[in-house]
Design an enzyme around this catalytic site. Structure first.
Site, PDB file in Angstrom:
ATOM      1  N   ASP A 202      11.009   1.219  -0.678  1.00  0.00           N
ATOM      2  CA  ASP A 202       9.591   2.446  -1.392  1.00  0.00           C
ATOM      3  C   ASP A 202      10.401   2.937  -1.812  1.00  0.00           C
ATOM      4  OD1 ASP A 202       7.619   4.515  -0.575  1.00  0.00           O
ATOM      5  OD2 ASP A 202       6.568   3.092   1.597  1.00  0.00           O
ATOM      6  N   ASP A 227      10.459   0.477  -7.288  1.00  0.00           N
ATOM      7  CA  ASP A 227       8.668   0.782  -7.967  1.00  0.00           C
ATOM      8  C   ASP A 227       8.151  -0.410  -7.763  1.00  0.00           C
ATOM      9  OD1 ASP A 227       6.657   0.455  -9.145  1.00  0.00           O
ATOM     10  OD2 ASP A 227       7.414   1.355 -11.548  1.00  0.00           O
ATOM     11  N   PHE A 228       7.413  -0.859  -7.470  1.00  0.00           N
ATOM     12  CA  PHE A 228       7.351  -2.333  -6.827  1.00  0.00           C
ATOM     13  C   PHE A 228       6.108  -2.514  -8.153  1.00  0.00           C
ATOM     14  CE2 PHE A 228       3.657  -0.446  -4.104  1.00  0.00           C
ATOM     15  CZ  PHE A 228       2.796   0.334  -4.214  1.00  0.00           C
ATOM     16  N   HIS A 245      -5.099  -1.553  -1.069  1.00  0.00           N
ATOM     17  CA  HIS A 245      -5.976  -0.899  -1.415  1.00  0.00           C
ATOM     18  C   HIS A 245      -5.489   0.714  -2.011  1.00  0.00           C
ATOM     19  CE1 HIS A 245      -5.775   1.893   2.261  1.00  0.00           C
ATOM     20  NE2 HIS A 245      -4.604   2.002   1.810  1.00  0.00           N
TER      21      HIS A 245
HETATM   22  C1  LIG Z   1      -0.670   3.823   2.133  1.00  0.00           C
HETATM   23  S1  LIG Z   1       0.792   3.926   2.107  1.00  0.00           S
HETATM   24  C2  LIG Z   1       1.592   2.097   3.026  1.00  0.00           C
HETATM   25  C3  LIG Z   1       2.664   2.630   3.964  1.00  0.00           C
HETATM   26  C4  LIG Z   1       3.289   1.678   4.806  1.00  0.00           C
HETATM   27  N1  LIG Z   1       2.837   0.273   4.055  1.00  0.00           N
HETATM   28  C5  LIG Z   1       2.046   1.587   5.831  1.00  0.00           C
HETATM   29  O1  LIG Z   1       1.364   0.836   5.816  1.00  0.00           O
HETATM   30  O2  LIG Z   1       2.154   2.398   6.581  1.00  0.00           O
HETATM   31  C6  LIG Z   1       1.851   3.348   0.663  1.00  0.00           C
HETATM   32  C7  LIG Z   1       3.140   3.354   0.497  1.00  0.00           C
HETATM   33  O3  LIG Z   1       3.689   2.666  -0.505  1.00  0.00           O
HETATM   34  C8  LIG Z   1       4.247   3.401  -1.526  1.00  0.00           C
HETATM   35  N2  LIG Z   1       3.900   3.420  -2.841  1.00  0.00           N
HETATM   36  C9  LIG Z   1       3.661   4.101  -3.599  1.00  0.00           C
HETATM   37  N3  LIG Z   1       3.847   4.055  -4.680  1.00  0.00           N
HETATM   38  C10 LIG Z   1       4.740   3.298  -5.033  1.00  0.00           C
HETATM   39  C11 LIG Z   1       5.425   2.790  -5.968  1.00  0.00           C
HETATM   40  N4  LIG Z   1       5.500   2.222  -6.839  1.00  0.00           N
HETATM   41  N5  LIG Z   1       6.863   1.366  -5.445  1.00  0.00           N
HETATM   42  C12 LIG Z   1       7.049   1.995  -3.938  1.00  0.00           C
HETATM   43  N6  LIG Z   1       6.297   1.783  -3.299  1.00  0.00           N
HETATM   44  C13 LIG Z   1       5.770   2.630  -3.645  1.00  0.00           C
HETATM   45  C14 LIG Z   1       3.757   4.861  -0.925  1.00  0.00           C
HETATM   46  O4  LIG Z   1       5.206   5.487  -0.685  1.00  0.00           O
HETATM   47  C15 LIG Z   1       3.554   4.877   0.788  1.00  0.00           C
HETATM   48  O5  LIG Z   1       4.783   4.612   1.433  1.00  0.00           O
END
Ligand SMILES: C[S@@+](CC[C@H](N)C(=O)[O-])C[C@H]1O[C@@H](n2cnc3c(N)ncnc32)[C@H](O)[C@@H]1O
Length: 335
Positions: A202, A227-228, A245
Site C-alpha cells: 500500500d 504503487d500497484f 471497485h
Molecule cells: C478501499 S481501500 C481497501 C483497503 C483494504 N484492501 C480493505 O479492504 O480494507 C483501497 C486501498 O488502496 C490503496 N491504494 C490506492 N491507490 C494505491 C496505489 N496506487 N498503490 C497502492 N495502494 C493504493 C489505498 O491506500 C487503500 O488502502
C-alpha cells in the site's frame, strides 16, 4: 387514494429525509453517547452532563435514534445500549465507530450532494468539488489519512471472518495483499495459516498504521510501500480486496496485469468485492456503487463485468464464492 399510492407517498416522504439518520449517528458518535452507556443505562440529564450536550436537544436526538433501534428509552426515561448502539463504541467487537465517522465526514456529504453533476458529467463528484482525485487528496492532507484508513478497516473488519471461513487459503508460500490498507485481511490469513508468509502492499503513509505487529511473529510478514499501478512484488497468492471497485476498467486491468507479471508459477489471485446480482432486489453493493460514483472513477460490478476485466488482464476466473456478508470471493488463475 389507493393503498398503493399511499404506500408510494409514505415511501418517498420517509426516504427523502433518510439522510438525517446518518447525521444523527455521527452526532451520537462524536458526543460519545454509547461510551457513556457501556456500564449502565442513564437518563438524559446525566448524559447531557457527561457529554457536554444540551439536555432537551440530546433527548430529541436519542428519541430519533431509538426509533431506528439505535438506543432504547425505558419507561423511566433512561437510555440503554442496543446491539446497534453498542457498535458505536470504540472498543466494541466489530466496532463501526470509525466507519460511521468516515462515511459521514464532510467530503462524503459534499460528494453525495454532487451526485447530479456526477451523473451528468460522468466524473466523480469528489474530484469536481475538491479539485483532485480522492487518494491524491488524502496523500496531500495527511490529517484525513488516519480517519480514512481506520474507517475503511472498520468497514472491512466485519467481512474478514467470512473471507477466511469461505475460502481455502494456502498454508505455504507468500500471500501479497495488494492495496491491503492496514492489513486486517493479511493478519487474519497469517493467523489462520501458520505456514503462510505475507507482503502488505500500500502507500507508505497507510502502511505506517498497519496491524501486523499484532501477529507477534515479525519474520512472517514484510511491508511493501509502493504503487500497484507501477509494480507488485512476487508471490504465490494475491488478494485484492475492495480495491478494483475504486478504479475504472482500464485501471483494473493494469493492476491485475501487474499481479500476473509478478506471480510465481502456479499462483492465483483472489479478488474480494461485491458482485452485483441481476434484478431489482436491494443489495448493499448497489448502495456502495453510488458511493463509488460520487467519490472515485470506480464502480461495483456484475460477474460479467468482472469476467471481462480478468480476460483482458490475461486471467481466467475459476470460482466465484458468495459470503454471508456483502462481498464475494472471485478466484482467478493466469489464462
Ligand atoms: C478501499 S481501500 C481497501 C483497503 C483494504 N484492501 C480493505 O479492504 O480494507 C483501497 C486501498 O488502496 C490503496 N491504494 C490506492 N491507490 C494505491 C496505489 N496506487 N498503490 C497502492 N495502494 C493504493 C489505498 O491506500 C487503500 O488502502
Amino acid at each position: 387514494m389507493t393503498n398503493t399510492s399511499e404506500d408510494a407517498y409514505r415511501h418517498i416522504i420517509t426516504e427523502s429525509v433518510a439522510f438525517l439518520y446518518p447525521a444523527a449517528l455521527r452526532a451520537a458518535v462524536l458526543l460519545e453517547v454509547a461510551e457513556h452507556l457501556a456500564d449502565e443505562p442513564r437518563d438524559v440529564a446525566e448524559l447531557a452532563k457527561l457529554t457536554g450536550a444540551n439536555g432537551p436537544y440530546l433527548r430529541r436526538l436519542l428519541r430519533f435514534l431509538a426509533s431506528h433501534g439505535t438506543f432504547l428509552e425505558d419507561e423511566d426515561g433512561r437510555f440503554h445500549l442496543t446491539p446497534q448502539a453498542d457498535l458505536l463504541r470504540a472498543d466494541a467487537p466489530r466496532s463501526m465507530r470509525a466507519g460511521v465517522l468516515l462515511v459521514t465526514e464532510d467530503g462524503w456529504w459534499q460528494s453525495a450532494a454532487g451526485l447530479t453533476e456526477a451523473v451528468r458529467s460522468g466524473e466523480p463528484a469528489f474530484e469536481r468539488r475538491f479539485g483532485q482525485p480522492i487518494f491524491a487528496y488524502l496523500a496531500e492532507h495527511p490529517e484525513h489519512g488516519p480517519l480514512f484508513n481506520a474507517g475503511m478497516a472498520a468497514y472491512s473488519a466485519g467481512d474478514i471472518g467470512y473471507i477466511i471461513d469461505g475460502y481455502d487459503f494456502p498454508n505455504d508460500g507468500v500471500m501479497v495483499d495488494v492495496g491491503g490498507g492496514r492489513g486486517g485481511l493479511l493478519l487474519a490469513a497469517l493467523r489462520a495459516r501458520p505456514g503462510l508468509c505475507g507482503i502488505l502492499l500500500d502507500h507508505e503513509k497507510v502502511l505506517a498504521g498497519n496491524l501486523l505487529p499484532e501477529l507477534g511473529a515479525d519474520d512472517r510478514w514484510t511491508l511493501h510501500p509502493g504503487d500497484f499501478f507501477s509494480s507488485v512484488p512476487a508471490g504465490d497468492f494475491y488478494t485484492v480486496k475492495n480495491v478494483l471497485h475504486d478504479w475504472d476498467d482500464d485501471q483494473c486491468v493494469q493492476i491485475l496485469e501487474n499481479c500476473r507479471r509478478a506471480m510465481n508459477p502456479g499462483a492465483r489471485v483472489l479478488v474480494v468485492e461485491a458482485v452485483i446480482p441481476p434484478g431489482n432486489d436491494p443489495h448493499f453493493g448497489k448502495t456502495l456503487d453510488i458511493m463509488m460514483l460520487t467519490l472515485l472513477p470506480g464502480q461495483e460490478r456484475t460477474q460479467l463485468e468482472f469476467e471481462r476485466i480478468f480476460e483482458r488482464a490475461g486471467f481466467r476466473i475459476t470460482q466465484v464464492i458468495p459470503t454471508p456478508g456483502n462481498l464475494s470471493l472471485i478466484e482467478a488463475v493466469p489464462a
